[in-house]
Design an enzyme around this catalytic site. Structure first.
Site, PDB file in Angstrom:
ATOM      1  N   ARG B  40       0.837  -1.194   0.000  1.00 21.15           N
ATOM      2  CA  ARG B  40       0.000   0.000   0.000  1.00 21.15           C
ATOM      3  C   ARG B  40       0.874   1.247   0.000  1.00 21.15           C
ATOM      4  O   ARG B  40       1.046   1.872  -1.016  1.00 21.15           O
ATOM      5  CB  ARG B  40      -0.989   0.015   1.159  1.00 21.15           C
ATOM      6  CG  ARG B  40      -1.978   1.185   0.992  1.00 21.15           C
ATOM      7  CD  ARG B  40      -3.231   1.003   1.801  1.00 21.15           C
ATOM      8  NE  ARG B  40      -3.001   1.209   3.229  1.00 21.15           N
ATOM      9  CZ  ARG B  40      -3.910   1.030   4.156  1.00 21.15           C
ATOM     10  NH1 ARG B  40      -5.106   0.619   3.828  1.00 21.15           N
ATOM     11  NH2 ARG B  40      -3.635   1.212   5.430  1.00 21.15           N
ATOM     12  N   SER B 109     -12.672  -3.428  -1.790  1.00 22.39           N
ATOM     13  CA  SER B 109     -13.138  -3.073  -0.454  1.00 22.39           C
ATOM     14  C   SER B 109     -14.652  -2.938  -0.454  1.00 22.39           C
ATOM     15  O   SER B 109     -15.219  -2.371  -1.388  1.00 22.39           O
ATOM     16  CB  SER B 109     -12.538  -1.734  -0.010  1.00 22.39           C
ATOM     17  OG  SER B 109     -11.141  -1.813   0.015  1.00 22.39           O
ATOM     18  N   LYS B 138      -5.556   4.219   9.285  1.00 22.59           N
ATOM     19  CA  LYS B 138      -5.858   5.294   8.344  1.00 22.59           C
ATOM     20  C   LYS B 138      -6.314   6.489   9.165  1.00 22.59           C
ATOM     21  O   LYS B 138      -6.334   6.451  10.379  1.00 22.59           O
ATOM     22  CB  LYS B 138      -6.944   4.850   7.361  1.00 22.59           C
ATOM     23  CG  LYS B 138      -6.412   3.967   6.245  1.00 22.59           C
ATOM     24  CD  LYS B 138      -7.556   3.555   5.337  1.00 22.59           C
ATOM     25  CE  LYS B 138      -7.074   2.960   4.023  1.00 22.59           C
ATOM     26  NZ  LYS B 138      -8.214   2.550   3.184  1.00 22.59           N
TER      27      LYS B 138
END
Lengths: 222, 222
Positions: B40, B109, B138
């Protein structure tokens, strides 16, 4: 689809358009004679850029205007853009070429002769060179000094692919950039934030063409 | 390369690794039995992700661990990853499929049954479902409530592709996620910020396996 013929190059950024949509700005720029549009819109999601890209592809294809995608090779392929523009911290030119094939137009940002020579060796089709006069479009201090037309001339001497100058360029200062050897000039604000983006594009195209006529005349005299 | 067999799924984020490199964390996770790694690193440039991706591809291929790239289909292709994971604001699953072909693993997702059903219809191979317990990885408020194992169960009822739960998961709370029907669990901090990432991975794998054994036993009793 030959970057040598690009006089005026619009880089999109809706956040600078004073409430107008990017589609609206691009439509106006096309009316004004823009040669190529780069979908940038760094602040928005990949999904939004993809969706906007599909609309821009239709608009630019109808007008025979080239469409380039900033950074994202996948979005360029997904919307059938003419190519991609990569910066020094994006995917390498060689990788973009591998993913997009020999027909795609691949541009690369360069601000030094060294970067320019490397990008040409890697197979770039054109260079975005700047910031020529400094810029306020990205998060760069407004007073940061640009590299000036002198650097454009140095890079034009060192490479044989076309150069597009970028950074703080307007119709008033585009001339020296073209005279220094740039095929064209790229702008964000000059068109995007203009009261009349069509007129701004026309003036930019005209400034580049006038400078080229002068340059050619000088070349002939020499 | 079958997401049904994924028990533990590591999503990389160097900023949470307390000074260790992502490569180091992934190496430890592999020792601990990780099944799949997602590159990521949202904060870093495409170039950095590409370069790290090449290293991760070598490492994971040697260990027979799957490698998935977040969001960027172009980077996934460039590093020969096993697939890509897209969120609701990334490129659509259908576009990722078109660009990567039928063999690629495409994850999506989803946090609702509706999103999950759509992703399956669009051709996703697995779902990342969350945030199960809320998350601090996040920029989400730490106290934001997660969707809980109940939503995992509802989604597992509605789709037939494997589900990976994500968000605030540790070895201590992974059990109910697997019992609710998730094939596995994905974590960032639980492994990346652990004093001993290898041990953290082992504990996570063990928690999922234990829960599955219990679930299977219950299924047999019914």
């Amino acid at each position: 689809m030959n970057p040598s013929n690009w006089r005026a190059y619009l880089v999109t950024q809706e956040s600078l358009s004073e409430g107008r949509s990017t589609l609206e700005i691009v439509r106006s720029a096309i009316e004004g004679g823009i040669d190529v549009v780069q979908l940038r819109e760094k602040e928005t999601s990949a999904r939004s850029r993809y969706e906007l890209g599909l609309e821009l592809r239709e608009l630019t294809a109808d007008a025979d205007v080239d469409l380039i995608v900033n950074d994202r090779v996948d979005i360029a392929r997904a919307i059938d853009a003419d190519g991609v523009h990569v910066g020094q911290t994006d995917l390498p030119v060689t990788v973009a070429r591998e993913l997009l094939g020999p027909e795609a137009v691949i541009g690369c940002s360069a601000s030094t002769v060294e970067e320019a020579v490397e990008a040409e060796a890697d197979g770039a089709d054109y260079l975005g060179v700047g910031s020529v006069y400094g810029t306020t479009s990205k998060n760069v201090p407004a007073d940061e000094e640009g590299i000036g037309p002198e650097r454009i001339a140095a890079i034009a001497d060192a490479v044989s692919i076309p150069i597009v100058g970028i950074g703080g360029i307007t119709a008033d200062n585009a001339g020296p950039v073209a005279e220094a050897g740039a095929a064209g000039v790229a702008v964000v604000s000059d068109i995007t934030a203009a009261d009349d983006p069509t007129a701004a594009t026309e003036e930019l195209v005209s400034a580049v063409e006038t400078a080229k006529v002068l340059e050619d005349a000088e070349d002939t005299e020499r």
